[in-house]
Design a protein around this motif. Structure first.
Motif, short mmCIF file in Angstrom:
data_model
loop_
_atom_site.label_atom_id
_atom_site.label_comp_id
_atom_site.label_asym_id
_atom_site.label_seq_id
_atom_site.Cartn_x
_atom_site.Cartn_y
_atom_site.Cartn_z
N ALA A 96 0.84 -1.20 0.00
CA ALA A 96 0.00 0.00 0.00
C ALA A 96 0.87 1.25 0.00
N SER A 97 1.94 1.22 0.79
CA SER A 97 2.82 2.38 0.96
C SER A 97 3.48 2.77 -0.36
N ILE A 98 4.20 1.83 -0.93
CA ILE A 98 4.95 2.15 -2.14
C ILE A 98 3.98 2.34 -3.31
N GLY A 99 2.82 1.68 -3.24
CA GLY A 99 1.80 1.89 -4.27
C GLY A 99 1.37 3.34 -4.31
N SER A 100 1.06 3.88 -3.14
CA SER A 100 0.60 5.26 -3.08
C SER A 100 1.75 6.23 -3.42
N LEU A 101 2.96 5.90 -2.99
CA LEU A 101 4.13 6.72 -3.33
C LEU A 101 4.33 6.71 -4.85
N SER A 102 4.28 5.52 -5.44
CA SER A 102 4.47 5.36 -6.88
C SER A 102 3.44 6.19 -7.64
N GLU A 103 2.20 6.14 -7.16
CA GLU A 103 1.15 6.89 -7.84
C GLU A 103 1.42 8.39 -7.77
N SER A 104 1.86 8.85 -6.59
CA SER A 104 2.11 10.29 -6.44
C SER A 104 3.32 10.74 -7.28
N LEU A 105 4.17 9.81 -7.66
CA LEU A 105 5.35 10.16 -8.45
C LEU A 105 5.16 9.85 -9.93
N GLY A 106 3.93 9.48 -10.29
CA GLY A 106 3.63 9.26 -11.70
C GLY A 106 3.98 7.89 -12.23
N SER A 107 4.22 6.92 -11.33
CA SER A 107 4.61 5.58 -11.80
C SER A 107 3.50 4.54 -11.66
N GLN A 108 2.28 5.01 -11.34
CA GLN A 108 1.07 4.20 -11.46
C GLN A 108 1.09 2.86 -10.72
N ARG A 109 1.61 2.88 -9.50
CA ARG A 109 1.59 1.70 -8.63
C ARG A 109 2.31 0.49 -9.24
N PHE A 110 3.26 0.74 -10.11
CA PHE A 110 3.94 -0.35 -10.82
C PHE A 110 4.62 -1.33 -9.85
N GLY A 111 4.31 -2.58 -10.00
CA GLY A 111 4.99 -3.63 -9.25
C GLY A 111 4.76 -3.60 -7.75
N THR A 112 3.65 -3.05 -7.31
CA THR A 112 3.44 -2.96 -5.86
C THR A 112 2.26 -3.80 -5.37
N GLN A 113 1.66 -4.55 -6.31
CA GLN A 113 0.56 -5.41 -5.87
C GLN A 113 0.97 -6.86 -6.05
N TYR A 114 0.46 -7.72 -5.19
CA TYR A 114 0.75 -9.14 -5.34
C TYR A 114 -0.34 -9.77 -6.19
N ARG A 115 -0.06 -9.92 -7.49
CA ARG A 115 -1.05 -10.50 -8.40
C ARG A 115 -0.37 -11.50 -9.33
N THR A 116 -1.19 -12.31 -10.00
CA THR A 116 -0.63 -13.31 -10.91
C THR A 116 -0.03 -12.62 -12.14
N LEU A 117 0.94 -13.25 -12.75
CA LEU A 117 1.62 -12.69 -13.91
C LEU A 117 0.78 -12.82 -15.17
N ASN A 118 0.61 -11.70 -15.87
CA ASN A 118 0.05 -11.73 -17.21
C ASN A 118 1.24 -11.83 -18.15
N GLU A 119 1.40 -13.01 -18.77
CA GLU A 119 2.65 -13.27 -19.49
C GLU A 119 2.79 -12.42 -20.75
N GLU A 120 1.66 -12.18 -21.41
CA GLU A 120 1.72 -11.40 -22.65
C GLU A 120 2.26 -9.99 -22.39
N SER A 177 1.49 10.78 -16.68
CA SER A 177 1.43 10.79 -15.21
C SER A 177 2.78 11.23 -14.64
N THR A 178 3.88 10.81 -15.28
CA THR A 178 5.22 11.18 -14.78
C THR A 178 5.49 12.66 -15.04
N LYS A 179 5.08 13.12 -16.22
CA LYS A 179 5.31 14.54 -16.55
C LYS A 179 4.59 15.44 -15.55
N GLN A 180 3.33 15.07 -15.24
CA GLN A 180 2.57 15.87 -14.27
C GLN A 180 3.24 15.85 -12.90
N ALA A 181 3.67 14.66 -12.50
CA ALA A 181 4.31 14.52 -11.18
C ALA A 181 5.57 15.38 -11.11
#
Ligand code: TPP
Ligand code: MG
Length: 652
Positions: free
Chosen positions: A522-546, A632-636
């Motif tokens: 949750a922490s890095i997700g919200s930090l990532s979002e505020s920095l324009g990186s859209q919560r990348f890699g901060t959730q535990y979910r199954t891999l979409n291989e494509e 999102s990054t440009k705005q941040a």
């Protein structure tokens, strides 16, 4: 005797001596030794511990952990709760056993907390080179894995010959017990030397006392600081962990009650004043209260006491916006006393310095306008926290509600533990602390995985404190009842290091764990979002291989409650729904009611990672990409530039 036998016997006779408010304390510096055995220590330190256990079980109690790093965390937890008067030794095998300690060493040194690390090392004689797990650098034959401890330790030595033992330990323990120098003390023990026999002088094995240095403040420094305070219109104290290590909280209370100067506290300084003290503004900085941050923004004088001025404390040097702000830094460590380019350092014990300052300031008091502002800002923040604790989201609660429930269920003397994730910031701003020992958040290194082993170390100290008639018991409270220790931990930290739960099971230690499952960071997700990186890699979910993405898949079918149960932990599962908060509060009360000796209890609760804590109206400097393809990054980056302009120049 062997070198290892001499080490164990020597450590069993070392005492710290301290006097606090006229009470003398004498305690074992090293009340026990942790060890995970492998080649290197199995026949050296291991043999010595076994031999003394047979001769006298009290001489050097051995404790078994599950991970070397976690053993250091336990030692750190113990050291902080005993106010750095006691810590544990940690013995390891060579190679990976040793290098597993590195993160623990860095954590201890960063937090200025003592730990004694005894990693084993390759043969000093090189008889069997290269031994299993030997590093072998072609350019430096004398280099081993243990050299990696040098930059992380406050003291490092290697005992290549038995005779070196005396100076290695004498100076190692000097650093360990020095309030300004302390941190990780590492003494590397080559495996053949551990087993070598030699003549040990009786003086080395005699009882020895290490008196904790409490240096007084220089009169001239005090006079200059007092003049600066008298001239100030809007002074503010920033109180850190040094206030607690110096037992200066009573003097601090006297100081602020006489002068009316308000106090903002760092993470390590939570507990210097009770949360509802008239002059306590609570947490300061990036994870601070709006009250402390509003006062800090206009302060013309900052009186830092026992603080390192970490970036969270200063909101990355944006907290102080008054162009004329000056700093008085009271600290036992010169490195901290001279920070922010100050010309008013006071290198001294915090309590002694406050006694002198109190005397020098007789009659001074801040203006009524500041006192009114303090009261108004406090009221505003308290209402914010009441609301955050009270709002009921369903079926998944906000972490704020979970913190509120935990705070209500715990007694004043109980200790809350945390280290990483979104919890430390939320706890810092909202936790309503009532006891100087009630809050233990490791936030110098903020190391994921510290929570459970660190909490276990604190619980060990709480048990020892209650059993003691002097020592920490008398300082921490009435000494009669064992404090409950409640670890608050996120699923990410839990997954990184939870295996000391097995240690608590083995020793039947009642450690209460509140595990907050929000399926990722949750922490890095919200930090990532505020920095324009859209919560990348901060959730535990199954891999979409494509897409090679972990961001859109399904939540993992991970059941951490079952995981804890499989380790022998008693588990209470709080189901999502309307009654979550009431049930959680009751589960903590029930866990508290269980007798000591029940073993660990884990309470599993799910939470919504998108419901944030109330804002600190502050900032933290995390660099944003200056050019990007993502909007999102440009705005941040625009927002970032605005904050950067408010940053004060670096003056030391
Ligand atoms: C050992 C370590 N690795 C990485 C980090 C960076 N980090 C800080 S918080 C965090 C996520 C913590 O997740 P969790 O424990 O689930 O808490 P939440 O953010 O969900 O509250 C990470 C990866 C860290 N502090 N420590
Ligand atoms: Mg999480």
């Amino acid at each position: 005797m062997t070198v290892a036998q001499a080490v164990v016997e020597y450590l069993s006779r070392q005492y710290t001596v301290d006097s606090v408010n006229g009470v003398e304390y004498r305690e074992r510096l090293i009340p026990g030794t942790f060890g995970i055995f492998g080649h290197g220590n199995v026949a050296g330190v291991g043999q010595a511990l076994k031999q003394y256990q047979q001769l006298d079980p009290a001489l050097m109690p051995y404790y078994q952990g599950r991970n070397e790093q976690a053993q250091v965390h336990q030692a750190v937890g113990y050291a902080r709760h005993t106010r750095r008067r006691q810590t544990f030794a940690v013995s390891t095998s060579i190679g990976p056993g040793s290098s597993n300690l590195l993160t623990g060493a860095a954590l201890a040194t960063t937090n200025r907390l003592p730990v004694l690390l005894l990693p084993s090392d390759t043969f000093a004689t090189r008889a069997a080179d290269p031994v299993l797990q030997q590093l072998e650098q072609p350019y430096a034959y004398d280099l081993t894995v243990n050299d990696a401890f040098r930059p992380l330790s406050k003291f490092f030595d290697r005992v290549n010959r038995p005779e070196q033992l005396f100076s290695a330990f004498h100076h190692g323990l000097r650093v360990l017990t020095d309030p300004a120098e302390t941190g990780a003390v590492t003494i590397s023990l080559p495996q053949d030397v551990q087993a070598e026999a030699f003549d040990v002088p009786a003086e080395f094995l005699a009882e020895r006392e290490w008196r904790i240095r409490r240096p007084d403040a220089d009169d001239e420094d005090i006079a200059r600081a007092a003049a600066a305070i008298r001239a100030a219109k809007r002074p503010l104290i920033i109180a850190g962990g040094g206030v607690l290590y110096a037992y200066a909280n009573d003097e601090l209370a006297t100081f602020v009650e006489l002068t009316g100067i308000p106090v903002g506290n760092t993470q390590a300084g939570v507990g210097v004043l009770p949360w509802d003290h008239q002059f306590s503004l609570g947490a300061i900085g990036s994870t601070g209260t709006t009250a402390a941050n509003a006062i800090a923004a206009r302060a013309d004088l900052i009186i830092g006491i026992g603080t390192r001025y970490e970036d969270f404390t200063t909101a990355s040097r944006t907290a102080f916006q008054n162009p004329d702000v000056r700093f008085i830094n009271i600290n036992i460590a010169p490195i901290d006393a001279y920070k922010h380019g100050t010309t008013l350092p006071i290198v001294a014990d915090a309590r002694k310095a406050l006694v002198k300052l109190n005397a020098a300031l007789g009659g001074y008091r801040v203006g009524a306008d500041l006192e009114q502002k303090i009261a108004a800002e406090k009221k505003r923040w308290d209402a914010t926290v009441d609301e955050a604790f009270g709002t009921r989201y369903t079926p998944l609660p906000a972490q704020n509600e979970i913190i509120g429930a935990t705070n209500r269920a715990m007694d004043a003397r109980d200790v809350v533990i945390c280290a990483a994730g979104s919890l430390p910031g939320d706890l810092h701003k909202m936790w309503r602390v009532r006891d100087p020992f009630g809050y233990h958040v490791e936030y110098a290194y903020s190391c994921m995985g510290y929570e459970i082993p660190g909490g276990l170390g604190v619980k060990r100290a709480a048990l020892a404190e209650a059993a003691s008639t002097t020592a920490a018991g008398a300082i921490g409270g009435d000494g009669a009842e064992v404090r409950d220790v409640v670890v608050m931990v996120g699923d990410g930290s839990y997954l990184m290091m939870h295996t000391e739960l097995v240690t608590a099971v083995a020793e039947r230690i009642k450690l209460i764990v509140v595990l907050i499952q929000n399926h990722g960071y949750a922490s890095i997700g919200s930090l990532s979002e505020s920095l324009g990186s859209q919560r990348f890699g901060t959730q535990y979910r199954t891999l979409n291989e494509e897409a090679h993405s972990f961001d859109e898949g399904e939540t993992l079918p991970v059941d951490l409650a079952l995981n804890a149960q499989s380790l022998g932990v008693k588990v209470v599962r709080i189901e999502p729904g309307e009654k979550v908060i009431a049930e959680l509060e009751q589960a903590i009360r029930d866990a508290k009611a269980a007798p000591e000796g029940t073993g660990p209890i884990l309470i599993h609760v799910e939470s919504d990672p998108l419901l944030d804590a109330p804002s600190s109206e502050s900032w933290w400097d995390v660099p944003v990409s200056q050019v990007a393809e993502l909007d999102s990054t440009k705005q941040a980056f625009q927002t970032y530039t605005g904050h950067k302009n408010r940053q004060r120049k670096l003056l030391g």
